[in-house]
Design an enzyme around this catalytic site. Structure first.
Site, short mmCIF file in Angstrom:
data_model
loop_
_atom_site.label_atom_id
_atom_site.label_comp_id
_atom_site.label_asym_id
_atom_site.label_seq_id
_atom_site.Cartn_x
_atom_site.Cartn_y
_atom_site.Cartn_z
N CYS A 205 3.54 -8.01 6.82
CA CYS A 205 4.62 -8.02 6.11
C CYS A 205 6.04 -8.55 7.13
CB CYS A 205 4.75 -6.49 5.59
SG CYS A 205 6.42 -6.40 4.83
N CYS B 163 14.81 -5.06 4.74
CA CYS B 163 14.53 -3.64 4.40
C CYS B 163 15.28 -2.58 5.24
CB CYS B 163 13.08 -3.30 4.47
SG CYS B 163 12.44 -1.81 3.76
N CYS C 51 1.39 -10.47 -3.92
CA CYS C 51 2.35 -9.30 -3.38
C CYS C 51 3.39 -10.00 -3.33
CB CYS C 51 1.52 -9.14 -2.03
SG CYS C 51 2.66 -7.95 -1.00
N ASN D 122 -2.19 -5.16 11.35
CA ASN D 122 -2.17 -6.32 11.61
C ASN D 122 -1.21 -6.64 12.89
OD1 ASN D 122 -3.32 -8.61 10.49
ND2 ASN D 122 -2.14 -8.65 8.65
N SER E 192 4.64 0.08 -4.53
CA SER E 192 4.45 0.75 -3.62
C SER E 192 5.80 1.30 -3.21
CB SER E 192 4.02 -0.48 -2.39
OG SER E 192 4.08 0.31 -1.14
N GLY F 97 10.84 -5.01 1.60
CA GLY F 97 12.00 -4.20 0.94
C GLY F 97 11.35 -2.85 0.41
N GLU F 98 12.01 -2.05 -0.07
CA GLU F 98 11.74 -0.85 -0.63
C GLU F 98 11.75 -0.82 -2.17
OE1 GLU F 98 10.03 2.23 -0.25
OE2 GLU F 98 10.64 2.53 -2.29
N CYS G 140 6.82 -2.49 11.34
CA CYS G 140 6.99 -3.57 10.49
C CYS G 140 7.89 -4.56 10.77
CB CYS G 140 7.25 -2.86 9.01
SG CYS G 140 8.04 -3.93 7.89
N SER H 227 3.53 4.95 0.65
CA SER H 227 3.02 4.86 2.11
C SER H 227 3.32 6.03 3.07
CB SER H 227 4.13 3.63 2.77
OG SER H 227 3.77 2.59 1.72
N LEU H 228 2.26 6.61 3.43
CA LEU H 228 2.23 7.81 4.10
C LEU H 228 2.47 7.52 5.63
CD1 LEU H 228 2.42 10.75 3.33
CD2 LEU H 228 0.08 11.04 3.58
N HIS H 229 1.22 7.01 6.11
CA HIS H 229 1.26 6.62 7.58
C HIS H 229 1.10 7.69 8.72
CE1 HIS H 229 1.92 2.87 5.72
NE2 HIS H 229 3.38 3.16 5.68
N GLU I 149 9.21 -13.60 1.54
CA GLU I 149 7.84 -13.74 1.61
C GLU I 149 7.25 -13.36 0.34
OE1 GLU I 149 7.47 -13.12 6.33
OE2 GLU I 149 5.92 -12.09 4.96
N CYS J 278 10.88 1.04 9.16
CA CYS J 278 9.55 1.50 9.67
C CYS J 278 9.21 0.91 10.88
CB CYS J 278 8.42 1.22 8.64
SG CYS J 278 8.74 1.89 6.87
#
Ligand code: SF4
Length: 352
Positions: free
Chosen positions: A335, A112, A105, A292, A193, A161-162, A119, A216-218, A92, A116
């Site tokens: 995502c 991935c 983006c 989201n 990111s 993906g990372e 996600c 990306s901490l979260h 995407e 997470c």
């Protein structure tokens, strides 16, 4: 047999190919200007290049390796493409319009491996890395959605993906954009990111190219982060912060911490206090991203008043805080969501 992608080549590699074919390395700039600047979709339109070289290009390389299988447009101007590559893989990419900004983006992997739990991409696991040309192809496809006078202004590498797990291919793609004949998008307008891979963050810092870095901490502590970002179990927040601090020291670029706000999971006042204490004095910036909602995932978007309190607490700690505006709320903008939906539709229809 399918041809290799032209955009897998750097400017230098294309110049060497042109030298070998027609003894004219400078043709590489012309070809690249057609692709990146003039939005050519075919070698045939490159009329300032000899017919012989155009023929050799068409015999040797493909300009695109994907098909657009879905194109969604939001009422706020956000557009999202689902691309299908030759091996049936889907990725995407998203175009966001905000004032004069045209931000895209892009994805760096199919699926991935970071897993997470909030996600849609993480749900599907890792399939493969994208090549340099496949990463650039997302930009080219998005660029061709713009009006003639519009240009891509910013790139965020935050899709599927990372990015740090596919760093060589990503860096080659980003460097190509800034080389002669590219799109002229420099490091300051590019944000990479990461979920936080300390060795890779240091590797990027050592390059001396000052990309914006988003971590990306979260979560404000390892106990919670381990449940949201499973890869954290073998890394830990202190190691990530140390690497990010080093990135700031070496590049002078303030690090952004991304924090997906999940209702009743990581949005309490106590967690905001803990996060504030963690980031205070680091010259960091925190970007809160209200979840989201993806119907397949058991997480809710944060309630307004809790989010307001969360922001106030962070600001009291002197941490610069922004709340990301929701873009493309009426399309599958989270995502991995569009890819997930497409795969589910194929499964339902029993199409391989
Ligand atoms: S949020 Fe990013 S790192 Fe985590 S699973 Fe999704 S794509 Fe991977």
């Amino acid at each position: 047999m399918s041809l290799p992608l032209l955009c897998d080549l750097s400017r230098q590699e294309l110049a060497e190919w042109c030298q070998a074919e027609v003894g004219q390395p400078y043709r590489a700039e012309q070809i690249r200007r057609w692709i990146f600047g003039k939005r050519a979709n075919d070698f045939e339109v490159m009329t300032d290049i000899s017919a012989l070289l155009r023929k050799r290009l068409a015999e040797t390389y493909a300009l695109f390796a994907s098909e657009i299988v879905s194109h969604q447009r939001s009422i706020d101007g956000t557009e999202k493409l689902l691309l299908e590559f030759r091996d049936g893989s889907h990725v995407e990419c998203v175009l966001m319009r905000e004032g004069d900004r045209r931000t895209i983006c892009i994805s760096t992997q199919v699926g991935c491996g970071m897993g997470c739990v909030f996600c849609a991409s993480g749900m599907m696991g890792f399939k493969r890395n994208l090549s340099t040309g496949e990463i650039l192809e997302q930009l080219l496809r998005m660029d061709r959605l713009l009006d003639p006078e519009e240009r891509i202004t910013n790139i965020v590498v935050m899709g599927m993906g990372e990015p740090m797990a596919n760093l060589p291919n990503l860096l080659k793609a980003l460097a190509s954009l800034d080389e002669k004949g590219g799109m002229g998008i420099g490091v300051r307008r590019i944000t990479i990111s990461t979920v936080g891979l300390p060795d890779k963050i240091r590797e990027l810092a050592a390059l001396g190219r000052r990309y914006n870095l988003a971590v990306s901490l979260h979560a404000p502590n390892d106990a919670l982060r381990n449940t949201l970002v499973p890869v954290n179990e073998r890394i830990g927040i202190p190691a990530i912060l140390a690497a990010a601090d080093e990135y700031f020291d070496r590049t002078g670029r303030r690090v952004t911490y991304e924090y997906v706000v999940l209702r009743d999971v990581n949005d309490s006042a106590e967690q905001a206090e803990e996060l504030g204490r963690l980031l205070k004095g680091r010259g960091a910036h925190i970007n809160l991203i209200p979840m989201n909602v993806v119907s397949e995932l058991p997480f809710g978007d944060p309630r307004g008043e809790r989010l307001t309190t969360f922001v106030e607490i962070l600001e009291r700690h002197g941490v610069a805080t922004t709340v990301r505006k929701r873009k493309g709320a009426d399309i599958d903008a989270a995502c991995g969501q569009l890819r997930l939906r497409h795969l589910q539709q194929l499964e339902t229809a029993n199409i391989p």
